[in-house]
Design a protein around this motif. Structure first.
Motif, PDB file in Angstrom:
ATOM      1  N   GLN A  61      15.222 -33.339  14.704  1.00 62.03           N
ATOM      2  CA  GLN A  61      14.910 -32.567  15.908  1.00 62.03           C
ATOM      3  C   GLN A  61      13.476 -32.844  16.354  1.00 62.03           C
ATOM      4  O   GLN A  61      13.211 -33.055  17.548  1.00 62.03           O
ATOM      5  N   LEU A  62      12.560 -32.865  15.397  1.00 67.38           N
ATOM      6  CA  LEU A  62      11.156 -33.097  15.720  1.00 67.38           C
ATOM      7  C   LEU A  62      10.904 -34.544  16.154  1.00 67.38           C
ATOM      8  O   LEU A  62      10.024 -34.793  16.986  1.00 67.38           O
ATOM      9  N   ASP A  63      11.650 -35.483  15.599  1.00 71.38           N
ATOM     10  CA  ASP A  63      11.537 -36.866  16.077  1.00 71.38           C
ATOM     11  C   ASP A  63      11.868 -36.936  17.565  1.00 71.38           C
ATOM     12  O   ASP A  63      11.200 -37.635  18.343  1.00 71.38           O
ATOM     13  N   THR A  64      12.917 -36.212  17.968  1.00 71.00           N
ATOM     14  CA  THR A  64      13.290 -36.173  19.380  1.00 71.00           C
ATOM     15  C   THR A  64      12.210 -35.490  20.205  1.00 71.00           C
ATOM     16  O   THR A  64      11.803 -35.986  21.272  1.00 71.00           O
ATOM     17  N   PHE A  65      11.728 -34.360  19.711  1.00 72.44           N
ATOM     18  CA  PHE A  65      10.682 -33.612  20.414  1.00 72.44           C
ATOM     19  C   PHE A  65       9.411 -34.456  20.582  1.00 72.44           C
ATOM     20  O   PHE A  65       8.851 -34.566  21.677  1.00 72.44           O
ATOM     21  N   LEU A  66       8.971 -35.077  19.491  1.00 75.51           N
ATOM     22  CA  LEU A  66       7.750 -35.883  19.546  1.00 75.51           C
ATOM     23  C   LEU A  66       7.941 -37.134  20.410  1.00 75.51           C
ATOM     24  O   LEU A  66       6.972 -37.634  21.004  1.00 75.51           O
TER      25      LEU A  66
END
Length: 560
Positions: free
Chosen positions: A547-552
């Motif tokens: 999820q954070l990979d997508t967000f970042l």
């Protein structure tokens, strides 16, 4: 006074028009696409005169003061389209005995044309037949199914699109994204008869989660029950937010004034909500998240696409592409945009350098704050003396000029004790942000609204959306990201308060209301449903990391 004949004709025509075409009427809207719902651009600005919400074309039982809301025609049309989008097929009228309800043990699915020479990018179709506990085919739809394809040895997975033919048969459509042996899984989350119970609880028992507040002055302290609205004619303290108009009330203490409230917390869950017959519809390993058996092969072999193993990005539909992506080797691969994988803390530091990042919402977005604070050594949490798991929280990297902030959304919130002074509404927080190219806002708000009629949720999102648009107007470079809902583990009790069906309905509303206004989505729903790990309200670290990979990747997009 005598009216001339031509004038009389005009008056008569006007009367006929008023009788058959009232000014406040609007055509009932069907299922609109994301861009239409977000903009409703076909309604002109001159149609914005206000109309009472009692004029709704979709008959709904009024809840608290929500029947007295004054909405513009555009808001009324949007609300009706949202109700239409989440409308669920109902069983036939009359009481249905448990033995006639859906039984996953008798039900099955079959892969259509399993021996076809499938290749990457092809569509796979699966037909599902639902039966009752007597082994008879169901004659109506409304069951809630979840479906995925997966390859365990590749740590690959993707969700499917379920179509309900409302005759006991369903079809699931999958896109084959990777080569090799691909297995199909279909599960019954709730039978259609159980969905009717959940709908009834949402509309009739919104008090099934109750909240409390502590009032204190000197040595005197009192605790009273609080909620969006309170039954009876006892005196209440009105804590309705002055800016957003979000209602919140507590029963007035007997000795103390309303001004002495110091905290808010979850009181508990109501018991005895179901009849003895309804209890049968919510049984673990019987009819809650139970996998269906395959009638025939449950897997297919997929050939690679020659020199290309994976299908190219599908940007034609933007964020509306379905499914949104898939896992391969435990990494999420979106279909509509390229993604970076931030496997080193230094990569995250480089991305967030000079950034001010706000996280607003519930504990599922608090996981993002916690992951980043733990994973990046230079981020140090500043002790604000906040209650554990409640916040607010703040982490700082002075060397690289990074500031992360987390704050929970306003009531209803089922956290342990939150100080009254810390009950901030997201809309108000957004109005206090200056914004700019180095400001990032991430929002999620869904789980704590699952026990309320959807009007409560729509109102909250409408206020947040208005504040987002104002923020974008004054600071167009500000990045706003929405984290969607996610699936979770379910048992008999959890189903009555936080069922995936409730979450799915709220997630549908969230996506529609925030589409078309320039925000980006992290599809936590598909990322939790497509993964092989057990469903959890707070997904495991590998899912949070994706999820954070997508967000970042939204914060620091790849240069093309």
């Amino acid at each position: 006074k005598q009216i001339p004949c031509p004038d009389l004709c005009i008056v008569c025509c006007l009367l006929v028009l008023l009788i058959f075409c009232p000014l406040q009427s609007l055509p009932t809207l069907g299922y609109l696409d994301h861009s239409t719902v977000a903009g409703l651009s076909w309604i002109t600005e001159t149609d914005d005169q206000e109309s009472s919400s009692q004029a709704a074309n979709i008959a709904r039982k009024p809840y608290c003061g929500y029947e007295l809301q004054v909405l513009s025609r555009r808001e009324r049309a949007e609300e009706e389209s949202l109700f239409a989008a989440i409308q669920w097929p109902k069983p036939p009228e009359g009481k249905i005995p448990f033995v006639k309800s859906t039984d996953p043990a008798h039900s099955n699915f079959v892969i259509l044309n399993p021996h076809t020479r499938f290749k990457v990018g092809d569509q796979l179709e699966v037909l599902v037949h639902m039966k009752d506990f007597q082994g008879n085919l169901k004659q109506y739809g409304g069951d809630y199914l979840q479906a995925r394809i997966h390859s365990a040895h590749l740590k690959a997975g993707a969700t499917g699109r379920v179509v309900d033919y409302q005759n006991g048969s369903y079809k699931v459509f999958f896109t084959l994204f990777w080569p090799g042996e691909v297995t199909v899984s279909v599960s019954l989350v709730h039978p259609s008869e159980g969905i009717q119970v959940l709908e009834h609880l949402r509309e009739e028992r919104p008090d099934r989660v109750y909240f409390k507040s502590l009032f204190r002055s000197g040595r005197i302290s009192e605790t009273t029950v609080c909620n969006v609205c309170l039954p009876g004619d006892l005196p209440v303290c009105n804590f309705t937010d002055l800016y957003t108009g979000e209602p919140w009330f507590c029963y007035k203490p007997r000795k103390l004034s309303c001004a002495t409230r110091i905290s808010h917390y979850k009181g508990g869950y109501q018991k005895g909500l179901l009849t003895s017959e309804e209890n049968f519809l919510f049984q673990s390993d019987v009819n809650i998240k139970v996998p269906l058996f395959s009638r025939g092969p449950d897997s297919v072999t997929v050939k690679p696409l020659g020199f290309r193993e994976f299908p190219s990005l599908d940007r034609s539909q933007g964020s509306d592409v379905v499914p949104a992506g898939y896992y391969y080797q435990d990494q999420w691969i979106p279909r509509a945009h390229r993604i970076q994988y931030f496997n080193k803390s230094a990569d995250i530091t480089e991305c967030l350098q000079g950034k001010l990042v706000y996280f607003f919402g519930d504990s599922t977005i608090r996981q993002w704050f916690e992951f980043l604070t733990t994973f990046v050594p230079d981020l140090v949490e500043f002790n604000l003396g906040s209650p554990k798991n409640v916040g607010p929280f703040m982490s700082v990297d002075l060397k690289h000029n990074i500031l992360l902030k987390f704050r929970c959304h306003g009531p209803p919130i089922r956290f342990t004790t939150v100080f009254s002074s810390e009950l901030h509404y997201i809309a108000n927080e957004l109005n206090g942000i200056v914004g700019g190219r180095n400001t990032v806002v991430a929002i999620t708000i869904w789980s704590h609204f699952s026990t309320f009629p959807v009007e409560v949720y729509i109102r909250r999102l409408r206020n947040i959306r208005r504040s987002i648009i104002h923020l974008q107007d004054r600071s167009p470079k500000t990045l706003v990201v929405i984290r969607t809902a996610n699936v979770q583990e379910l048992g008999p009790e959890v189903s009555l308060f936080n069922s995936d069906w409730y979450s799915f309905q709220l997630d549908t509303i969230m996506r529609k209301m925030f589409s078309g206004i320039g925000v980006l989505f992290v599809d936590a729903w598909e990322m939790s449903l497509a993964h092989y790990l057990p469903h959890k309200l707070h997904p495991e670290e590998v899912i949070v990391k994706n999820q954070l990979d997508t967000f970042l990747s939204f914060v620091c997009p790849l240069e093309t």
